[in-house]
Design a protein around this motif. Structure first.
Motif, PDB file in Angstrom:
ATOM      1  N   LEU A  59     122.820 -65.073  16.647  1.00 16.48           N
ATOM      2  CA  LEU A  59     124.242 -65.448  16.619  1.00 16.48           C
ATOM      3  C   LEU A  59     124.407 -66.941  16.911  1.00 16.48           C
ATOM      4  N   ARG A  60     123.397 -67.720  16.646  1.00 15.73           N
ATOM      5  CA  ARG A  60     123.389 -69.129  17.019  1.00 15.73           C
ATOM      6  C   ARG A  60     124.569 -69.874  16.392  1.00 15.73           C
ATOM      7  N   GLY A  61     125.318 -70.577  17.231  1.00 14.63           N
ATOM      8  CA  GLY A  61     126.403 -71.420  16.749  1.00 14.63           C
ATOM      9  C   GLY A  61     127.619 -70.675  16.257  1.00 14.63           C
ATOM     10  N   SER A  62     127.730 -69.386  16.554  1.00 14.83           N
ATOM     11  CA  SER A  62     128.870 -68.604  16.066  1.00 14.83           C
ATOM     12  C   SER A  62     130.040 -68.655  17.051  1.00 14.83           C
ATOM     13  N   HIS A  63     131.220 -68.423  16.507  1.00 15.33           N
ATOM     14  CA  HIS A  63     132.418 -68.345  17.339  1.00 15.33           C
ATOM     15  C   HIS A  63     132.960 -66.925  17.254  1.00 15.33           C
ATOM     16  N   VAL A  64     133.011 -66.255  18.393  1.00 15.19           N
ATOM     17  CA  VAL A  64     133.477 -64.871  18.466  1.00 15.19           C
ATOM     18  C   VAL A  64     134.743 -64.848  19.308  1.00 15.19           C
ATOM     19  N   GLY A  65     135.845 -64.390  18.717  1.00 13.06           N
ATOM     20  CA  GLY A  65     137.111 -64.391  19.434  1.00 13.06           C
ATOM     21  C   GLY A  65     137.196 -63.351  20.529  1.00 13.06           C
ATOM     22  N   GLY A  66     136.371 -62.310  20.449  1.00 15.66           N
ATOM     23  CA  GLY A  66     136.366 -61.250  21.457  1.00 15.66           C
ATOM     24  C   GLY A  66     135.059 -61.220  22.222  1.00 15.66           C
ATOM     25  N   ASN A  67     134.422 -60.044  22.231  1.00 13.18           N
ATOM     26  CA  ASN A  67     133.213 -59.827  23.020  1.00 13.18           C
ATOM     27  C   ASN A  67     131.991 -59.649  22.120  1.00 13.18           C
ATOM     28  N   ILE A  68     130.825 -59.947  22.673  1.00 15.95           N
ATOM     29  CA  ILE A  68     129.538 -59.635  22.049  1.00 15.95           C
ATOM     30  C   ILE A  68     128.929 -58.510  22.866  1.00 15.95           C
ATOM     31  N   ASP A  69     128.775 -57.345  22.255  1.00 17.28           N
ATOM     32  CA  ASP A  69     128.371 -56.147  22.994  1.00 17.28           C
ATOM     33  C   ASP A  69     127.012 -55.662  22.491  1.00 17.28           C
ATOM     34  N   LEU A  70     125.987 -55.842  23.322  1.00 18.97           N
ATOM     35  CA  LEU A  70     124.648 -55.315  23.035  1.00 18.97           C
ATOM     36  C   LEU A  70     124.264 -54.288  24.095  1.00 18.97           C
ATOM     37  N   ASP A  71     125.262 -53.577  24.590  1.00 15.14           N
ATOM     38  CA  ASP A  71     125.044 -52.571  25.612  1.00 15.14           C
ATOM     39  C   ASP A  71     124.231 -51.405  25.047  1.00 15.14           C
ATOM     40  N   LYS A  72     123.137 -51.066  25.729  1.00 16.25           N
ATOM     41  CA  LYS A  72     122.262 -49.959  25.340  1.00 16.25           C
ATOM     42  C   LYS A  72     121.651 -50.150  23.950  1.00 16.25           C
ATOM     43  N   THR A  73     121.571 -51.393  23.499  1.00 18.58           N
ATOM     44  CA  THR A  73     120.890 -51.697  22.246  1.00 18.58           C
ATOM     45  C   THR A  73     119.384 -51.724  22.495  1.00 18.58           C
ATOM     46  N   ALA A  74     118.629 -51.125  21.581  1.00 20.71           N
ATOM     47  CA  ALA A  74     117.177 -51.055  21.720  1.00 20.71           C
ATOM     48  C   ALA A  74     116.518 -52.047  20.760  1.00 20.71           C
TER      49      ALA A  74
ATOM     50  N   THR B 241     113.720 -60.877  11.261  1.00 19.84           N
ATOM     51  CA  THR B 241     115.128 -60.920  11.669  1.00 19.84           C
ATOM     52  C   THR B 241     115.838 -59.662  11.204  1.00 19.84           C
ATOM     53  N   CYS B 242     116.553 -59.021  12.117  1.00 19.39           N
ATOM     54  CA  CYS B 242     117.354 -57.849  11.764  1.00 19.39           C
ATOM     55  C   CYS B 242     118.779 -58.244  11.389  1.00 19.39           C
ATOM     56  N   VAL B 243     119.376 -59.053  12.237  1.00 27.34           N
ATOM     57  CA  VAL B 243     120.782 -59.432  12.045  1.00 27.34           C
ATOM     58  C   VAL B 243     120.886 -60.947  12.179  1.00 27.34           C
ATOM     59  N   ASN B 244     121.450 -61.588  11.168  1.00 24.83           N
ATOM     60  CA  ASN B 244     121.642 -63.039  11.201  1.00 24.83           C
ATOM     61  C   ASN B 244     123.128 -63.331  11.030  1.00 24.83           C
ATOM     62  N   LEU B 245     123.738 -63.828  12.111  1.00 25.21           N
ATOM     63  CA  LEU B 245     125.159 -64.192  12.105  1.00 25.21           C
ATOM     64  C   LEU B 245     125.341 -65.647  12.510  1.00 25.21           C
ATOM     65  N   THR B 246     124.363 -66.488  12.222  1.00 22.18           N
ATOM     66  CA  THR B 246     124.441 -67.886  12.637  1.00 22.18           C
ATOM     67  C   THR B 246     125.651 -68.561  11.995  1.00 22.18           C
ATOM     68  N   ARG B 247     126.335 -69.352  12.813  1.00 24.01           N
ATOM     69  CA  ARG B 247     127.492 -70.158  12.385  1.00 24.01           C
ATOM     70  C   ARG B 247     128.619 -69.308  11.800  1.00 24.01           C
ATOM     71  N   ALA B 248     128.655 -68.037  12.154  1.00 22.38           N
ATOM     72  CA  ALA B 248     129.736 -67.167  11.681  1.00 22.38           C
ATOM     73  C   ALA B 248     130.979 -67.357  12.556  1.00 22.38           C
ATOM     74  N   VAL B 249     132.133 -67.098  11.966  1.00 24.77           N
ATOM     75  CA  VAL B 249     133.396 -67.117  12.700  1.00 24.77           C
ATOM     76  C   VAL B 249     133.965 -65.708  12.655  1.00 24.77           C
ATOM     77  N   ILE B 250     134.052 -65.076  13.819  1.00 27.69           N
ATOM     78  CA  ILE B 250     134.444 -63.667  13.911  1.00 27.69           C
ATOM     79  C   ILE B 250     135.653 -63.578  14.827  1.00 27.69           C
ATOM     80  N   GLY B 251     136.734 -63.015  14.307  1.00 24.58           N
ATOM     81  CA  GLY B 251     137.997 -63.047  15.037  1.00 24.58           C
ATOM     82  C   GLY B 251     138.033 -62.165  16.257  1.00 24.58           C
ATOM     83  N   ARG B 252     137.361 -61.010  16.188  1.00 24.50           N
ATOM     84  CA  ARG B 252     137.420 -60.090  17.328  1.00 24.50           C
ATOM     85  C   ARG B 252     136.002 -59.832  17.859  1.00 24.50           C
ATOM     86  N   ASN B 253     135.630 -58.579  18.061  1.00 23.17           N
ATOM     87  CA  ASN B 253     134.396 -58.257  18.766  1.00 23.17           C
ATOM     88  C   ASN B 253     133.204 -58.077  17.823  1.00 23.17           C
ATOM     89  N   VAL B 254     132.020 -58.299  18.381  1.00 23.41           N
ATOM     90  CA  VAL B 254     130.761 -57.978  17.706  1.00 23.41           C
ATOM     91  C   VAL B 254     130.129 -56.845  18.507  1.00 23.41           C
TER      92      VAL B 254
END
Length: 525
Positions: free
Chosen positions: A281-296, A255-268
């Motif tokens: 990001l399982r079970g997380s609440h993101v108030g904005g966007n989740i951006d994995l554009d051009k992620t490798a 696992t590189c990034v674990n944000l399970t059940r996180a509450v994030i007010g704006r963007n990831v």
């Protein structure tokens, strides 16, 4: 009040004389830079006489501090600023109370400051080197905590202990080399948390271990940030967003990034990032966007955003992961790219308002996308895609997806179920092409009329004179609930009896399929 030693050297005398008025002392070019730790402790604990109105402060540059600086459980009533100092041992400030602590370009063996209380900032910056762990567990920092441009070589798995710490300002760990873990379990940061430009190299543990972390603003791990271990922010509460543009994270446990059940007010934001492990990001609440554009991602990596909520998710990967899990997630918009779809997806229960792509993905491509679901057939993903097309006003695309749902469901049925499914598709298009029933009815009506004209049936009661109508007779056979006064009075002969029975059976099947299709149509509307 601690007492000063009687045998002060020249450097120590300068420190004692300058402290009451907060005068800077620079020992960089002094022939004797040695200042005993006990002298510094005595000065900070009130050994110097202070004139009325004095504003004491320790401002020391270029000293070589002998022995361990013991400030444990003490009260330091003056600001402390030490620059370019070499500590022969470490600093112990556990349970101490201080105003501000600033250590710039200093070298020390360790820093023990658990449960430290400061009114203002705590800084360890500008080229400082610590050869042991920094322990700030349970500390209460009244301002910012700055650990920027430092080299930390703890000789153990954890380089910085900040669990249960409360930082009223921001946490700044910029442009640092940290050969161990940054540990922030249940910590509280009132402002920003940034590790921009830092290189974290733990051994066999997470780079950032911060479950249940609370951050009052945003988290930044970008601008050249590198980590040789995962970033673990499970159940974190972040009022702002997470910025990780062009970061490089190499998880050692898959696992590189674990944000399970996180509450994030704006963007990831992870655009352009390089991740050689899983993103969760399982079970997380993101108030904005989740951006994995051009992620490798690594070829065997998995992205899990199941049961997450966000306004928009962007999956136009530079290098796609092996699988993407969207089960139970709720998104306003999904943005993706047909050429970078993962090999496997999970879509059961995913709800979205719209899909945006590069314009290359038509309905056939979207059906192939649904067919990649490694969870097997489920009607919900097809119903969701059909509803999205219908909301867009593309009724033809919605109908095509609905038809494909029934066709793929057929693969899961028994032989009898498959036969019924084929009959429903051929005759009424599963209720989406009810006009097919009219074509079949017209064709059978014409065929029956010709056959019964050539080989007419015999009268059931020859004594009763009735006129035979082949078209009406055929229609009476085809319509099971209609009584057109032909079928009860005429008996087919020879091989036409089999044809008549076939018409009756086909009529019942066609009527049943038509009614079921119309009910499906009304329910959909």
């Amino acid at each position: 009040m601690d007492r000063l030693p009687a045998d002060l050297n020249s450097a120590e005398e300068k420190v004692v004389a300058a402290f009451p008025v907060g005068k800077p002392v620079d020992l960089t070019r002094s022939p004797d830079r040695r200042v005993r730790a006990e002298v510094i402790a005595a000065v900070l604990f009130g050994a110097c006489d202070l004139p009325r109105g004095a504003r004491p402060a320790l401002r020391l540059t270029g000293a070589r501090v002998a022995e361990e600086l013991m400030l444990e459980a003490g009260t330091i009533a003056a600001p402390v600023s030490m620059t370019g100092c070499d500590f022969e041992s470490g600093v112990n400030m556990a349970d101490a109370t201080a105003v501000t602590i600033r250590l710039h370009d200093c070298r020390l063996a360790f820093l023990h400051a658990s449960d430290l209380r400061t009114q203002g900032e705590f800084e360890l910056t500008d080229g400082s080197v610590v050869m042991g762990a920094i322990d700030l567990r349970g500390a209460r920092i009244g301002g910012d905590l700055r650990l920027s441009k430092v080299h930390l070589h703890p000789g153990e798995k954890t380089a910085v202990h900040l669990s249960r710490a409360r930082i009223e300002g921001g946490l700044f760990v910029r442009d640092s080399l940290i050969c161990g873990q940054l540990r922030l379990i249940s910590a509280h940061v009132g402002g920003l948390f940034t590790a921009q430009g830092s290189d974290i190299r733990p051994e066999e543990v997470s780079a950032i271990q911060a479950e249940r972390l609370k951050v009052g603003e945003s988290v930044f791990i970008d601008r050249g940030f590198r980590a040789a271990g995962r970033v673990y922010l499970r159940a974190a509460e972040i009022a702002g967003g997470i910025g990780a543009q062009h970061s490089r994270i190499a998880g050692t446990t898959g696992t590189c990034v674990n944000l399970t059940r996180a509450v994030i007010g704006r963007n990831v934001h992870f655009p352009g990032a390089g991740l050689n492990g899983d993103f969760n990001l399982r079970g997380s609440h993101v108030g904005g966007n989740i951006d994995l554009d051009k992620t490798a991602f690594a070829a065997d990596a998995r992205v899990d955003v199941s049961f997450a909520e966000a306004r928009t998710v962007r999956f136009a990967f530079a290098e796609p992961p092996d699988s993407l899990n969207l089960e139970g997630a709720t998104f306003g918009v999904i943005e993706d790219h047909r050429d970078t779809w993962p090999r496997h997806v999970r879509l059961e229960g995913c709800v979205y308002g719209a899909i945006k792509d590069d314009g290359k993905a038509g309905v056939p491509d979207r059906l192939k996308w649904l067919d990649r679901d490694e969870g097997g057939f489920s009607p919900q993903p097809y119903e969701q895609l059909s509803a999205m097309y219908r909301a867009r006003g593309d009724e033809a695309a919605a109908r095509r997806v609905a038809l494909e749902r029934h066709r793929r469901r057929r693969r899961t049925l028994t032989v009898g179920g498959k036969a019924v499914s084929w009959f429903s598709e051929v005759n009424v298009g599963f209720g989406y092409r009810t006009w097919l029933a009219g074509i079949w009815l017209a064709a059978l009506l014409a065929t029956g009329a010709v056959i019964f004209s050539v080989w007419p049936p015999t009268a059931v009661d020859p004594k009763t004179l009735r006129h035979f109508e082949p078209v009406i007779y055929t229609l009476d056979l085809l319509l099971p609930i209609a009584d057109l006064k032909q079928e009860p009075f005429w008996q087919p002969v020879g091989g036409t009896r089999w044809f008549a029975w076939a018409l009756v059976l086909f009529g019942w099947g066609l009527g049943t399929a038509l009614i079921a299709g119309l009910m499906r149509l009304f329910n959909r509307n």
